[in-house]
Every structure is written in C-alpha cells, then in structure tokens.
Design an enzyme around this catalytic site. Structure first.
Site, PDB file in Angstrom:
ATOM      1  CB  VAL A 243      -0.953   0.018   1.216  1.00  0.00           C
ATOM      2  CG1 VAL A 243      -1.876  -1.180   1.170  1.00  0.00           C
ATOM      3  CG2 VAL A 243      -0.168   0.010   2.531  1.00  0.00           C
ATOM      4  CD  GLU A 244       0.366   5.230   3.270  1.00  0.00           C
ATOM      5  OE1 GLU A 244       1.494   5.753   3.368  1.00  0.00           O
ATOM      6  OE2 GLU A 244      -0.470   5.254   4.183  1.00  0.00           O
ATOM      7  N   GLY A 245       1.867   3.178  -2.395  1.00  0.00           N
ATOM      8  CA  GLY A 245       2.960   3.088  -3.349  1.00  0.00           C
ATOM      9  C   GLY A 245       3.665   1.765  -3.161  1.00  0.00           C
TER      10      GLY A 245
END
Length: 815
Positions: free
Chosen positions: A497-499
């Site tokens: 997640v988040e990149g």
C-alpha cells in the site's frame, strides 16, 4: 624532472580547489598565481600561458560564455530533456527537501545533522501515551479481533472516538489534539506492537485523508463543519484514491466527474455527476464521509475555458443515495476495515470539492503534498513498532526456550537472525525519530517519505520472517498466545500500500530525489523551458557551470576519498563512529558523481532505466538510514553500551549500499562502469558485513535485562496482563533469569546436574533439601507456569475452527 614536478604540483592545486569547491573565478586567480610562480622559476613557458588564457578567459567572461558556450549547450539540453508533463511537474514540486539534499550533494555537514533538535513529546503527549493508549492496549484481545469478531469490538471503536485517537492531527481550535508528528509516531508504534488492525484504524485518519486535506485546503465552511465532527468521532473518514485499473499509477485513475446542472434539495444548481469504482480503501466499510479523488471534466465549459480540469478531491457523505459502501476486503486475515466504494452518476454540489470550486483540478498537488507527510509517519511507525516488540520478545523467548540443554539464543545459528532483528529495531526507531523531526520542523519531505516507506516496511517483513524462524512452531500455530503469526500474515500489506515497494524503489525515490535533491538539475530544467529567453539563458548559464564544477568536484572527491579510504575526511567525533562518518563522506561523493554520470549518459532515458534508478536510490536511502542511526546515538547521549546496536545497524546499511554500488558499476551504461570502478574502488570493495562477534553482542543485549535492551523496546506495551502474551512472557523472562541461580543451588545440593525444566519439581526438591526459602519456591513455581505458557502453543476443539462456527460465535458476541 622540474617540469614534471611543477605539472604534478599544478594538478594537485587544481584538484584541491575542486575538492574544496572553490568558485571558478577564485580558482582561476589561484591557478594564475601558480602559473606566475612557475614563470618566475622558468618552468612555465609562454605557450602554457596561452593555453591557460584560452581556457580561463572565455569561462570567466560572462557575455562570451553565454553566447558561445551556454547557448549551444542549452540547445542540446532541450533536445535531450523533454519538457515535464504537468503531473510530473506537480509531483516534483510538491513537498520540500531536507537532510537528504545534503547527502546528495557529496559533502554532508555532520554538525548540521546533529544540531537538529532531539525528538521529544510534550507532557500532554506523554500522558496520552501512558494513559489512553495504554488503556486501549489492555482492552484489546488480538485473537478475538482476528479470529472471532473480524473487527475491533464495539467498545474499542467507541473508546477510540471518545478519546481523540482519530483527532491527533486536528488543531485544538477544532477540538483536536494537535499532536506532533513524533508523538503520532510513538502512539502508532505502541499500537502496532500489539495489533496491526488497531494501528491501521488509528493511523489512516491521521494520515492521508479528509482531516489532513481539510486543514490545508478546505474552505472555512468545510473546516468548521467537518473538523469538529471528526475530532469528536462523530464522523469516520476514509479516502478513496486507488482504482482496479490504477494502483501504483494513481495519476491514471479512471473515476470521473462531469460538471453539469442538476437538482439539489429542490433547486437546480451547478454541480458534478460523479462515477467511481474504488478498491482497497481503508475504513471505507464504516466511513461516514468519503474523500474521493477523480478526474473532473467540464465539456460544456461551465467553469471556464478548460474541458479537462484534472484530478480533483471532494468530500462525499456516504449516506447519500447512490453511494455504495459496506462490503469488505479480506487482506491476509488482517481484520482492519478495508473495502470497496462505488458510485454511478451521483450528483453533488461543487461546494463538495475540498477547497471549493477554485480548487477543481488541484487534487494531484494536494495529494502528493499531504502524502509526503502521512507516508513518512504511518507505515514506517507501524513497522518500527512491530519490530521493536519482536526484538525484545524474541530475545526473551530465545532465553526461555531451551534445546540441546542450552537457551536457544546461545546457539550461533540463532544469533545471526537475532542480530538482524535487534540491529534493525534500533535503526528503524532511529529513522522514525529523525523523519518526524523533519516533519515537525515544517518539512514535507517527499523523498524521505518514499525512502522510509520502502525500507522500513521491507526490513520489517524480513525481520518478521527471521522472528518466525526463531520461534518455530510458536510462531506458526495461531491462537491467543501467538504474538507473531498475524504480523507475519499482515507484513505484505505494508509492502503493497501507499505506493508498492517495487515502484517506490525503482521509480519514486531516485526519480524525485535526482531532481529535488540535486543542487542544480531542477534549476536547469526550469530555466531551459522558461518563456523569457534572456532570463532562461542567464539562469541556465549559472546552473550549468555550477553543475560542471560540482561534477568535477565530486570526481576529485571520489578519487581522493577512494585512494585514502576517506581517512582524512571530516568526522564530528573521534570515537568508534569516526570511520562511519568518513565512509559516508566517500559514498556521498560517489552518489553525486554517479548521478551526474547517469544523467549525462542517459538524459531523459534515465527515468525508464528503473534498475539504474533503483540502485542510485539505494545509495541515497542507505545514507539516510545510517545518518538517522548515528543521530539517535548522539541524541541518546552516546551510550557506549548501545554501540553494538549502532555498529550493526550502520555496518549493515553501508554494506548494503556497497552491494548496490557494485551492482550499479557492473551495469553502468555505455561501458563506463570499468572506468568509474577504478575511481571509486581503486583498491577493491572496502567494507565487510557485520561480523559474527558483533552478531553475538547484539544477541546478548536482546537476552539480557539492561538499559540497552530497555531503550530497544522503549515506549511499547509491556504490561503483563491477560491479553498481552508479550508482556506475560517478559515477566517470565525475568523470573527465569532469577531462577537460574536457584536451579544451580538445588543441583549442587543434589550432587548432580538437574535439567532446567519442571521448575515446580525443582522447587519441591529444593525445599526438601532445605536450600530454598518459601519465596524462592514460589518464584520457581510461578516461573514454571510462565515458561510453559511461553513455549506451548494454543490448541482448539475442531468445531472452534470451522468458518461457520466462528461466524456464528462472532455474531453472538457482537449482539
């Protein structure tokens, strides 16, 4: 011979000027003085003066240089470097640069690093950590959450809302706590050490979401309405960015809005019809207000002369007709609320845009700026908290658990993974402290946030695997007494997640770092496409010749620091850390040199050479991680007993840096790696991985009650309550150590070596032999209960493990 010596002396002077980064004009004057001395001693000929003047005069005469040198270079540059897209430009311009820019520049100022303030919590923040955070940890039963309820119990949800857990970032004037980034990190670390569900539930509303966006960009009306409600827990927020077709490539979201007229509360108004299909949205199933990212179109140009306005962010109440939420994803048995949200042609007023209609199309900049802060806090803190608990708990378990008549922690095969866990726990805590210090100083460090997101989640996953290997069946068999298994299952979530980590390493860290951190590149790019030709030429001239001098300096510095093994470079201390600072001086110069060489040879193609970019990013990343480790050692008073942890963390990071540097040279474009290797590694690779002796020292700290071990696990949840198997085991660990001399006393009295098991029987035997007091007998009996609890694993009635039975039980408990 005299001429040869003079030439060598002249080259040495030029090299020294480049090493010290003396300006072009000053360097030319000093070189002329040296030439004059050579002339006086009849070593320098008139021809040498002619050559010198042909080179020096054009470079120092501004008008000549701009017209006959800079203009042709600028023309070539424009052909090599295509103009950035608006999305790339917004991403590059978002956020700020901080300490990472010093590391990128090839000559770090260590005094500057150590002058950054020491991260500390206020009295209120510490009281929150010791009070409500401690209390909610006592309330939570992780096995109940992950295996029975599939959610946090209702009383914990209410406790979080009532005590401001969702309001740590919200300003006090709206009823929030307004805590520092450092305090938020400490809270999340403590929660994450117990439960990833708890940490995720608290972390997301305090990271990228409506609260953060509203405070920075919301209208007064939006702030006054939503922020007090968010602070009181009356609203549960989520933010929906990711779509099935746009994960890592978030800028390509297909979700859209159309500016149009429609009916709202009985009146025709100008608004938007929104259509979206989002996935992987944390808190979406329970959210009352949805932050939504979409591409806004204005085909009838009702707002202006642009048909495509770009990515826009809006706030949508989830109880509106047409908004679909409530369903859940099932992410690797980690039961935090996560799910999809959909909407088809949902009409809302333009006032729902965060910041109002004038912020239409500004969503990408908003997201990138806010993400640079949130991404630097939440996942890195969760990772650090989990590994701090794992380090201390693994040390306790390895000292309690015995095989081959020894605590397993004394086996060299176990010491190796233990050292990786302990060294990384020290480093990861250091990194979160330095990063949040920057955020609290007002920085929005987009490059650093990408570094810490990737490296701390990556190290967390590897350390959890090590911990699982050491615990064996204790880690594999899930149940109330297993404190590792769910974290092991959940580790890939943080990686994704988040990149996603692959994208973050191969594109984001260096893709942003090369431009943002380099002292000249962003100025060159901006000036090359300046609409004012004269101003652009002037700015480009200063930047490009500054860049050339910078590159020459780093070439000289890399060669000199390589030949001397950096032993004469500056370091702020002369103790055992001195060589680490000196090695970082060397690698910083190498990074700056190789960056310029890569950009010169590849130009705009560099962003597509992801493996080259990834390795250059590794150099910057490991320098940052090492800096943070040394900063922590300084901030904590240079405690010499912590040196094994410091040394292991630094030596591991620098060795990883060396590996990436070696791979980079092996694959450098245009076959330049061989030449560059002679400059950078003239005598071969200088560093070794942490030694077996150092591994032993770190493993010993983890298994020995001491101040260093306490600092390793500082701030975590250690209370030995029923729902905290780690806390119970920690008490048992101390009891076991206290029992060892009692065991020896009984063995001596019995005249034989008694196996260290069945301590209750040893207690009875010692009492019968008259060598133990009642208190010592009680200690052995208590320690045996704790020992068996620590090494045993949970078992269940088969019906308890049936999915339908679990679902029925969960429903009954919830009711």
């Amino acid at each position: 011979m005299t001429s040869l010596l003079w030439i060598l002396a002249f080259l040495f002077v030029l090299g020294a000027l480049a090493y010290l980064r003396v300006s072009l004009l000053t360097s030319s004057i000093i070189a002329a003085v040296v030439m004059a001395i050579g002339t006086a001693t009849e070593v320098v000929s008139p021809l040498s003066w002619i050559i010198f003047l042909i080179v020096a005069l054009p470079l120092n005469v501004s008008a000549f240089r701009k017209n006959f040198l800079t203009k042709p270079i600028l023309k070539i540059y424009r052909g090599i470097m295509p103009e950035m897209s608006s999305t790339e430009k917004e991403a590059i311009e978002a956020g700020t640069t901080w300490w990472e820019a010093d590391l990128f520049a090839g000559n770090p100022d260590w005094k500057k690093l150590h002058n950054y303030p020491v991260a500390r919590m206020s009295a209120d923040e510490q009281a929150f950590l010791d009070g409500p955070v401690e209390e909610v940890c006592k309330m939570l039963n992780q096995h109940q959450v992950s295996h029975q309820l599939g959610d946090l119990p209702p009383e914990i949800w209410q406790y979080l809302k009532d005590n401001g857990f969702f309001a740590m970032i919200i300003k006090k004037k709206y009823g929030g706590l307004e805590y520092s980034a450092y305090a938020q990190s400490r809270v999340l670390q403590k929660l994450a050490g117990l439960s990833s569900e708890l940490a995720s539930t608290v972390g997301v509303p305090n990271s990228l979401g409506p609260g953060e966006l509203l405070q920075h960009y919301g209208t007064t009306e939006q702030q006054d309405h939503y922020l007090p409600r968010l602070a009181q827990g009356l609203e549960v927020p989520c933010f929906a960015l990711t779509s099935p077709e746009a994960g890592s490539d978030a800028g390509s979201i297909p979700d859209f809005g159309i500016v149009c007229k429609g009916q709202w509360e009985g009146e025709e108004i100008l608004g938007m019809k929104l259509t979206w299909n989002k996935r992987y949205i944390t808190l979406a199933p329970v959210a009352t207000v949805l932050g939504l990212a979409f591409k806004l179109r204005d085909p009838d140009q009702l707002l202006g002369d642009k048909a495509e306005l770009g990515i826009t962010c809006a706030l949508i109440p989830t109880d509106m007709e047409g908004v679909e939420t409530g369903r859940r994803h099932f992410p690797l048995n980690c039961m935090f609320q996560n799910g999809p949200t959909r909407g088809n042609e949902v009409f809302v007023p333009l006032s729902f845009i965060i910041g109002g209609p004038e912020m239409a199309g500004q969503g990408w900049r908003m997201l990138v700026e806010c993400l640079s802060v949130g991404r630097g806090i939440t996942l890195p803190s969760n990772s650090a908290g989990g590994i701090k608990i794992a380090a201390v708990a693994t040390g306790a378990y390895a000292r309690i658990r015995r095989q081959f008549k020894l605590p397993i922690g004394k086996l060299e095969g176990i010491e190796e993974p233990m050292a990786r866990i302990g060294g990384n726990a020290y480093l990861m805590d250091a990194v979160t402290s330095l990063t949040t210090t920057g955020i609290d100083l007002g920085e929005k460090p987009s490059v650093i946030s990408a570094i810490v997101k990737f490296h701390l989640t990556d190290r967390m996953q590897k350390c959890v695997i090590d911990a699982m290997d050491i615990h064996g069946g204790k880690g594999v068999c899930l149940g109330p007494n297993n404190y590792l298994g769910r974290g092991y299952q959940a580790a890939p979530i943080a990686i994704t997640v988040e990149g996603a980590n692959i994208l973050t390493r191969s594109m984001i860290i260096y893709g942003q770092g090369a431009i943002r951190c380099h002292p000249y590149v962003i100025t060159e790019m901006e000036s090359a496409f300046d609409t004012d030709a004269n101003r652009g030429l002037d700015t480009f001239d200063a930047a490009i010749f500054g860049h050339i001098g910078f590159a020459i300096s780093n070439l000289v510095r890399s060669f000199w620091l390589g030949v001397t093994s950096s032993r004469f470079s500056n370091a702020p201390y002369s103790d055992k850390t001195k060589r680490y600072y000196q090695q970082m001086n060397r690698f910083s110069a190498n990074l700056a040199l190789l960056s310029d060489m890569a950009m010169a040879t590849l130009g705009g193609e560099l962003k597509r050479k992801e493996r080259i970019s990834a390795r250059l990013g590794d150099l910057l990343s490991q320098l940052y991680l090492t800096s943070a480790t040394l900063k922590r050692y300084q901030d904590e008073g240079r405690q010499t007993e912590d040196l094994p942890l410091v040394q292991w963390a630094v030596e591991d990071s620098l060795y990883k840096l060396q590996d990436s540097l070696d791979d980079l040279l092996n694959n450098f474009p245009m076959g330049l790696g061989f030449v560059l290797r002679g400059i950078i590694f003239p005598f071969g690779r200088p560093l070794k991985r942490p030694s077996d002796v150092l591994d032993h020292k770190v493993a010993t700290i983890m298994q020995t009650p001491c101040a260093s071990r306490d600092r390793l696990g500082k701030g975590q949840f250690w209370t030995p309550c029923e729902n905290n198997p780690v806390g119970v085991q920690e008490q048992t660990f101390k009891d076991i150590l206290a029992c060892e001399p009692l065991h020896a006393k009984v063995s001596k009295a019995a005249g034989k070596r008694i196996p260290f098991m069945w301590l209750d029987k040893i207690a009875a035997q010692g009492k019968a032999l008259g060598v133990l007091t009642d208190e010592e007998v009680a200690l052995l009996e208590r320690a045996e209960i704790g020992r068996m609890k620590s090494i045993n694993v949970d078992d269940f009635d088969p019906d308890e493990l049936k999915a339908m039975a679990i679902g029925k039980q969960s429903h009954e408990q919830a009711a």
